[in-house]
Design a protein around this motif. Structure first.
Motif, PDB file in Angstrom:
ATOM      1  N   GLU A 348     -21.122 -40.479  -0.602  1.00  0.00           N
ATOM      2  CA  GLU A 348     -21.579 -41.340   0.492  1.00  0.00           C
ATOM      3  C   GLU A 348     -20.545 -42.419   0.810  1.00  0.00           C
ATOM      4  O   GLU A 348     -20.313 -42.732   1.989  1.00  0.00           O
ATOM      5  N   ASN A 349     -19.905 -42.979  -0.249  1.00  0.00           N
ATOM      6  CA  ASN A 349     -18.865 -43.976   0.006  1.00  0.00           C
ATOM      7  C   ASN A 349     -17.705 -43.381   0.782  1.00  0.00           C
ATOM      8  O   ASN A 349     -17.173 -43.997   1.718  1.00  0.00           O
ATOM      9  N   LYS A 350     -17.309 -42.166   0.383  1.00  0.00           N
ATOM     10  CA  LYS A 350     -16.215 -41.517   1.116  1.00  0.00           C
ATOM     11  C   LYS A 350     -16.619 -41.197   2.550  1.00  0.00           C
ATOM     12  O   LYS A 350     -15.812 -41.306   3.477  1.00  0.00           O
ATOM     13  N   GLN A 351     -17.890 -40.820   2.725  1.00  0.00           N
ATOM     14  CA  GLN A 351     -18.364 -40.569   4.085  1.00  0.00           C
ATOM     15  C   GLN A 351     -18.285 -41.846   4.919  1.00  0.00           C
ATOM     16  O   GLN A 351     -17.869 -41.811   6.085  1.00  0.00           O
ATOM     17  N   ARG A 352     -18.689 -42.959   4.290  1.00  0.00           N
ATOM     18  CA  ARG A 352     -18.595 -44.226   5.031  1.00  0.00           C
ATOM     19  C   ARG A 352     -17.143 -44.584   5.336  1.00  0.00           C
ATOM     20  O   ARG A 352     -16.823 -45.058   6.442  1.00  0.00           O
ATOM     21  N   GLN A 353     -16.238 -44.362   4.356  1.00  0.00           N
ATOM     22  CA  GLN A 353     -14.836 -44.641   4.613  1.00  0.00           C
ATOM     23  C   GLN A 353     -14.285 -43.768   5.736  1.00  0.00           C
ATOM     24  O   GLN A 353     -13.555 -44.242   6.609  1.00  0.00           O
ATOM     25  N   GLU A 355     -16.016 -42.424   8.083  1.00  0.00           N
ATOM     26  CA  GLU A 355     -16.610 -42.867   9.349  1.00  0.00           C
ATOM     27  C   GLU A 355     -15.884 -44.100   9.886  1.00  0.00           C
ATOM     28  O   GLU A 355     -15.604 -44.214  11.087  1.00  0.00           O
ATOM     29  N   GLY A 356     -15.536 -45.048   8.963  1.00  0.00           N
ATOM     30  CA  GLY A 356     -14.774 -46.218   9.406  1.00  0.00           C
ATOM     31  C   GLY A 356     -13.410 -45.845   9.929  1.00  0.00           C
ATOM     32  O   GLY A 356     -12.947 -46.379  10.958  1.00  0.00           O
TER      33      GLY A 356
END
Length: 588
Positions: A348-353, A355-356
């Motif tokens: 999820e953190n990588k997905q957020r990164q 996405e950013g």
């Protein structure tokens, strides 16, 4: 020897039976009766005032199991000083609870057998309340029961039952276990007597700690005569009775770490003898045959070894190992779940990164597009200005030509106009120079734009490369997750495939053996037939072929005998055979 955890399980059943309203609480008057019964069976003095004194500050009404437990431990269990009859204790708790939970009239087992199953349930159930028996312990008990009844274990039937257990969270209560055996789901075709004997044998092994029992001859200490006795081996004693109904007990052989058992030679007309040497006396015993003797020797030596090591009985040790194994498996499953959770959080953190980064790339692309739009607009404005200047110059040039045409008749005016035209020509050259300079500036601007576009393309390629790296990292993380799940499924499929492959190889082996036998018979018949036809052909060739004069050279030996055909015939046959071989090779 009694264990507090197992005693508490029986008391929990009795306490739950007194909870008529299913609220988890029991009145003090009922608890007084229960406490008095427990004290009577466990041989300790009962203090009727202790319950009121213990709960004098709690006048809210009925008590829960958690509220009754401190009183039970302090005023009853901690005061037990001597051994009591655990079987009688269980009978008392069973009497309080079984009639309110189950009826054996419609079942295949009696009340006594149901009590034994109840005791076995308390022994195998988990040490958590409410008491339940999980799937592994259910399978262990059913396997023991099938083995005691002399019946085979049906893995397929139990797998079908496990699917039904899944709806009950893979566990059973004591009453559900009794009903399962009473309805005969796993004992179809067995009589009531066989089922009762099987339950009794498992009960003796697990609850009464009976490791082995049977008839043997024992030598007396006073009269030195030999008498047949029914021996019962437990972890710390070998008891002997007049017969197998266990009513008349004749004595006990107390086993301790200093005891030993040895084989004896045959004497006094007795065979298969062995001796048990204790601290104060020895016991000579004769088994019925060598197999029985070896079994008893091994069983007694196992008990002595466990006593020396300070270990419990084998089935209690096995229960501890099963529980430890389940705890390890649960710990591994929790660790795996925790790792999966961490992987999910990292994902999820990588997905957020990502996405950013995607938003930043979109913003950068929007900024670059806006700058490109401004540059193009500036170029269009410059081109419009250059076009207006050129149009004005064209208009001036047309005006000058008109003036030259109108004043061509006058020389002076012509000369004047020539000078003017020369001046205008010089200005035009200057304008052309300015136009050339403007074109050069425009080319320089184009080159500048091209370099900016190249820098933008390089930045975009770098962003795309970084995005692909992030995608590969994300795919790798997902692949690791899928690999963990796929590895577990692959092991299950490999096990099933191995079983199927084993069955397939067995069938192929049997089929190959049958084919081999069939081919062997065909080869034998073909060999006999070929031999018969060879004899017939040899005979026919020898009779029919004309005898012609030949040369005096040595005769050729063939399969049909000497001089069956001439050299010319041999060469013709060799050519014919070679042609057929050459024609067959291209066809293949």
């Amino acid at each position: 020897m009694w264990l507090r955890d197992e005693i508490l399980k029986s008391i929990w059943h009795a306490f739950t039976a007194l909870d008529v309203d299913q609220r988890g609480k029991v009145s003090k008057s009922q608890l007084k009766v229960l406490s008095h019964s427990l004290c009577t069976v466990m041989r300790i003095p009962h203090d009727p005032v202790a319950l009121e004194e213990h709960f004098k500050d709690d006048d809210k009404g009925p008590l829960s199991n958690q509220g009754y437990m401190p009183y039970l431990n302090r005023f009853i269990l901690d005061k037990v000083q001597e051994e009591f009859d655990v079987l009688e204790f269980n009978k008392m708790c069973w009497t309080l609870c079984y009639k309110k939970n189950i009826s054996t009239k419609h079942l295949l087992i009696s009340d006594d057998d149901a009590f034994k199953v109840w005791c076995i349930f308390n022994f195998l159930s988990e040490e958590k309340y409410p008491l339940v028996m999980i799937t592994e312990e259910i399978e262990y008990f059913l396997r023991k029961l099938m083995e005691a009844m002399g019946s085979g274990w049906s893995e397929e039937k139990f797998c079908d039952y496990k699917l039904q257990l899944h709806a009950k969270n893979n566990r059973l209560s004591a009453w559900e276990l009794i009903e399962l055996l009473g309805l005969g789901r796993f004992t179809k075709g067995m009589t009531r007597q066989t089922l009762s004997m099987g339950i009794g044998e498992v009960f003796q092994e697990l609850i009464l700690d009976v490791l082995k029992q049977g008839y043997m001859m024992k030598k007396g200490h006073k009269r030195k005569n030999w008498t047949e006795r029914w021996f019962v081996l437990r972890p710390n004693s070998l008891s002997y009775y007049a017969c197998e109904d266990l009513v008349e007990k004749k004595g006990d052989i107390i086993l301790d770490p200093t005891c030993c058992v040895e084989s004896l030679p045959d004497k006094e007309g007795k065979k298969c003898m062995f001796i048990i040497k204790c601290t104060d006396k020895s016991f000579e015993i004769s088994a019925s045959d060598k197999k029985k003797k070896q079994e008893w020797l091994q069983a007694i030596q196992t008990c002595l070894q466990l006593l020396r090591l300070g270990l419990p009985s084998p089935h209690r040790e096995a229960r501890l190992r099963r529980r430890e194994l389940r705890q390890r498996q649960q710990t591994e499953e929790d660790d795996l779940a925790e790792r999966m959770k961490h992987l999910q959080v990292a994902n999820e953190n990588k997905q957020r990164q990502l996405e950013g980064m995607r938003k930043k790339m979109e913003e950068a692309a929007a900024t670059a597009a806006e700058e490109e739009h401004r540059r193009k607009q500036t170029q269009l404005d410059q081109q419009d200005r250059y076009r207006l200047d050129l149009e004005r110059e064209k208009m001036v040039r047309q005006q000058m030509e008109e003036q030259v045409a109108q004043k061509s008749s006058e020389l002076e005016q012509y000369l004047l106009r020539v000078r003017e035209l020369e001046d205008m020509y010089r200005r035009l050259e200057e304008a052309l120079e300015d136009e050339k300079q403007a074109k050069q500036d425009e080319e320089a601007m184009h080159r500048l734009q091209a370099s900016l576009l190249e820098e933008e393309a390089a930045k975009r390629a770098e962003l795309e490369r970084f995005y692909r790296q992030q995608q590969r990292a994300l795919s790798q993380t997902e692949a690791e997750k899928q690999e963990l799940v796929a590895e577990q499924r692959l092991k299950e499929r490999e096990l099933q495939a191995a079983m199927l492959q084993l069955e397939k190889l067995e069938r192929e082996r049997l089929g190959a053996l049958e084919q081999y036998q069939e081919v062997s018979m065909k080869l034998e018949r073909a060999a006999n037939k070929t031999k018969t036809w060879k004899d017939k052909v040899a005979k026919h060739e020898g009779l029919v072929r004309l005898i012609q004069p030949g040369h005096k050279g040595p005769q050729r030996i063939t399969n049909w005998g000497p001089a069956s055909f001439t050299d010319v015939e041999l060469e013709l046959r060799k050519k014919s055979w070679q042609e057929r071989k050459n024609q067959g090779a291209p066809a293949q």
